[in-house]
Scaffold this motif. Sequence first.
Motif, PDB file in Angstrom:
ATOM      1  N   LYS A  61       0.831  -1.203   0.000  1.00  0.00           N
ATOM      2  CA  LYS A  61       0.000   0.000   0.000  1.00  0.00           C
ATOM      3  C   LYS A  61       0.870   1.260   0.000  1.00  0.00           C
ATOM      4  CE  LYS A  61      -3.828  -2.194   2.416  1.00  0.00           C
ATOM      5  NZ  LYS A  61      -4.491  -2.345   3.720  1.00  0.00           N
ATOM      6  N   LEU A  62       1.930   1.260   0.842  1.00  0.00           N
ATOM      7  CA  LEU A  62       2.831   2.412   0.885  1.00  0.00           C
ATOM      8  C   LEU A  62       3.526   2.620  -0.462  1.00  0.00           C
ATOM      9  CD1 LEU A  62       4.489   1.915   4.388  1.00  0.00           C
ATOM     10  CD2 LEU A  62       2.945   3.762   3.713  1.00  0.00           C
ATOM     11  N   TYR A  63       3.920   1.528  -1.086  1.00  0.00           N
ATOM     12  CA  TYR A  63       4.600   1.577  -2.384  1.00  0.00           C
ATOM     13  C   TYR A  63       3.681   2.177  -3.453  1.00  0.00           C
ATOM     14  CZ  TYR A  63       7.327  -0.239  -6.373  1.00  0.00           C
ATOM     15  OH  TYR A  63       8.062  -0.370  -7.523  1.00  0.00           O
ATOM     16  N   ILE A  64       2.429   1.764  -3.445  1.00  0.00           N
ATOM     17  CA  ILE A  64       1.455   2.292  -4.414  1.00  0.00           C
ATOM     18  C   ILE A  64       1.178   3.769  -4.133  1.00  0.00           C
ATOM     19  CG2 ILE A  64      -0.954   2.133  -5.174  1.00  0.00           C
ATOM     20  CD1 ILE A  64      -0.676  -0.952  -4.701  1.00  0.00           C
ATOM     21  N   GLU A  65       1.005   4.123  -2.845  1.00  0.00           N
ATOM     22  CA  GLU A  65       0.745   5.519  -2.471  1.00  0.00           C
ATOM     23  C   GLU A  65       1.913   6.435  -2.843  1.00  0.00           C
ATOM     24  OE1 GLU A  65      -0.164   5.495   1.704  1.00  0.00           O
ATOM     25  OE2 GLU A  65      -2.010   4.348   1.409  1.00  0.00           O
ATOM     26  N   SER A  66       3.129   5.893  -2.854  1.00  0.00           N
ATOM     27  CA  SER A  66       4.313   6.695  -3.187  1.00  0.00           C
ATOM     28  C   SER A  66       4.519   6.803  -4.692  1.00  0.00           C
ATOM     29  CB  SER A  66       5.552   6.083  -2.548  1.00  0.00           C
ATOM     30  OG  SER A  66       5.928   4.900  -3.232  1.00  0.00           O
ATOM     31  N   ASP A  67       3.551   6.343  -5.462  1.00  0.00           N
ATOM     32  CA  ASP A  67       3.635   6.345  -6.925  1.00  0.00           C
ATOM     33  C   ASP A  67       4.774   5.430  -7.388  1.00  0.00           C
ATOM     34  OD1 ASP A  67       2.686   7.004  -9.422  1.00  0.00           O
ATOM     35  OD2 ASP A  67       3.910   8.817  -9.589  1.00  0.00           O
ATOM     36  N   TYR A  68       4.885   4.284  -6.731  1.00  0.00           N
ATOM     37  CA  TYR A  68       5.846   3.234  -7.076  1.00  0.00           C
ATOM     38  C   TYR A  68       7.295   3.730  -6.989  1.00  0.00           C
ATOM     39  CZ  TYR A  68       1.569   1.025  -8.640  1.00  0.00           C
ATOM     40  OH  TYR A  68       0.296   0.514  -8.672  1.00  0.00           O
ATOM     41  N   MET A  93      12.425  -0.008   2.297  1.00  0.00           N
ATOM     42  CA  MET A  93      11.652  -1.013   3.034  1.00  0.00           C
ATOM     43  C   MET A  93      12.318  -2.383   2.986  1.00  0.00           C
ATOM     44  SD  MET A  93       7.644   0.012   2.299  1.00  0.00           S
ATOM     45  CE  MET A  93       7.726  -0.061   0.516  1.00  0.00           C
ATOM     46  N   CYS A  94      13.166  -2.627   1.983  1.00  0.00           N
ATOM     47  CA  CYS A  94      13.842  -3.912   1.835  1.00  0.00           C
ATOM     48  C   CYS A  94      15.048  -4.082   2.759  1.00  0.00           C
ATOM     49  CB  CYS A  94      14.318  -4.098   0.396  1.00  0.00           C
ATOM     50  SG  CYS A  94      13.009  -4.474  -0.769  1.00  0.00           S
ATOM     51  N   ILE A  95      15.578  -2.986   3.285  1.00  0.00           N
ATOM     52  CA  ILE A  95      16.789  -3.070   4.120  1.00  0.00           C
ATOM     53  C   ILE A  95      16.546  -4.015   5.286  1.00  0.00           C
ATOM     54  CG2 ILE A  95      18.397  -1.787   5.595  1.00  0.00           C
ATOM     55  CD1 ILE A  95      17.851   0.666   3.838  1.00  0.00           C
ATOM     56  N   ILE A 121       7.077  -9.250   3.407  1.00  0.00           N
ATOM     57  CA  ILE A 121       8.318  -9.883   2.950  1.00  0.00           C
ATOM     58  C   ILE A 121       8.139 -10.479   1.560  1.00  0.00           C
ATOM     59  CG2 ILE A 121       9.934 -11.780   3.405  1.00  0.00           C
ATOM     60  CD1 ILE A 121       9.488 -11.186   6.428  1.00  0.00           C
ATOM     61  N   VAL A 122       7.040 -11.181   1.345  1.00  0.00           N
ATOM     62  CA  VAL A 122       6.770 -11.770   0.022  1.00  0.00           C
ATOM     63  C   VAL A 122       6.683 -10.676  -1.034  1.00  0.00           C
ATOM     64  CG1 VAL A 122       5.019 -12.996  -1.331  1.00  0.00           C
ATOM     65  CG2 VAL A 122       5.680 -13.853   0.926  1.00  0.00           C
ATOM     66  N   PHE A 123       5.937  -9.611  -0.729  1.00  0.00           N
ATOM     67  CA  PHE A 123       5.788  -8.509  -1.680  1.00  0.00           C
ATOM     68  C   PHE A 123       7.131  -7.843  -1.979  1.00  0.00           C
ATOM     69  CE2 PHE A 123       5.545  -3.891  -2.106  1.00  0.00           C
ATOM     70  CZ  PHE A 123       4.962  -3.815  -3.362  1.00  0.00           C
ATOM     71  N   LEU A 124       7.888  -7.512  -0.926  1.00  0.00           N
ATOM     72  CA  LEU A 124       9.154  -6.804  -1.112  1.00  0.00           C
ATOM     73  C   LEU A 124      10.162  -7.632  -1.903  1.00  0.00           C
ATOM     74  CD1 LEU A 124       9.492  -5.166   2.415  1.00  0.00           C
ATOM     75  CD2 LEU A 124       9.016  -3.993   0.251  1.00  0.00           C
TER      76      LEU A 124
END
Length: 157
Positions: free
Chosen positions: A10-17, A25-27, A111-114
């Motif tokens: 959701k955060l990724y989509i809100e940030s315009d990818y 977020m992956c760190i 985790i799966v998404f990232l």
Amino acid sequence: ADPTKSVCEKLYIESDYSKKLLLTMCIGLSTIDADGNTRKLGDLSVEPYSSSKEKKTFKYNNDMLCQEVIRRATIRFEDKRSTRIPRPNAWSYDILQKYLIEFPNKNPADIVFLKAEEKKLVQALSTAVNSNNIQAANTTNSRVVFNWLADLRVIHV
């Protein structure tokens, strides 16, 4: 709001990818690559990130790291795994990264998404880096030799 999407998605989509946000977020996460080696996600010092000419599109900064530290600390606080939320605004880049590595995302859906999104990004960057390397090899093979004698002029005083 789609209940099937993870918080990070959701955060990724809100940030315009935003690729910067994705890698922030992956760190702290890692994966096993095709060769069986462990690869740290979000590590900009490894390939294909280190060779990319478009670092500005995915290189995170201190502000983004601070926001991610606060987001993760808030989750830890709400889950009663922490007694307080840190104030990372004065922290150095290295300390921010160390915190994020020490306290990675724990949500299985996140985790799966990232991992899936970071894999897509790595594949796209690898393709771009490889095509840039091929172009560079082709241009060095057909290099122009400068003939300084042809441009030499004698000036009479």
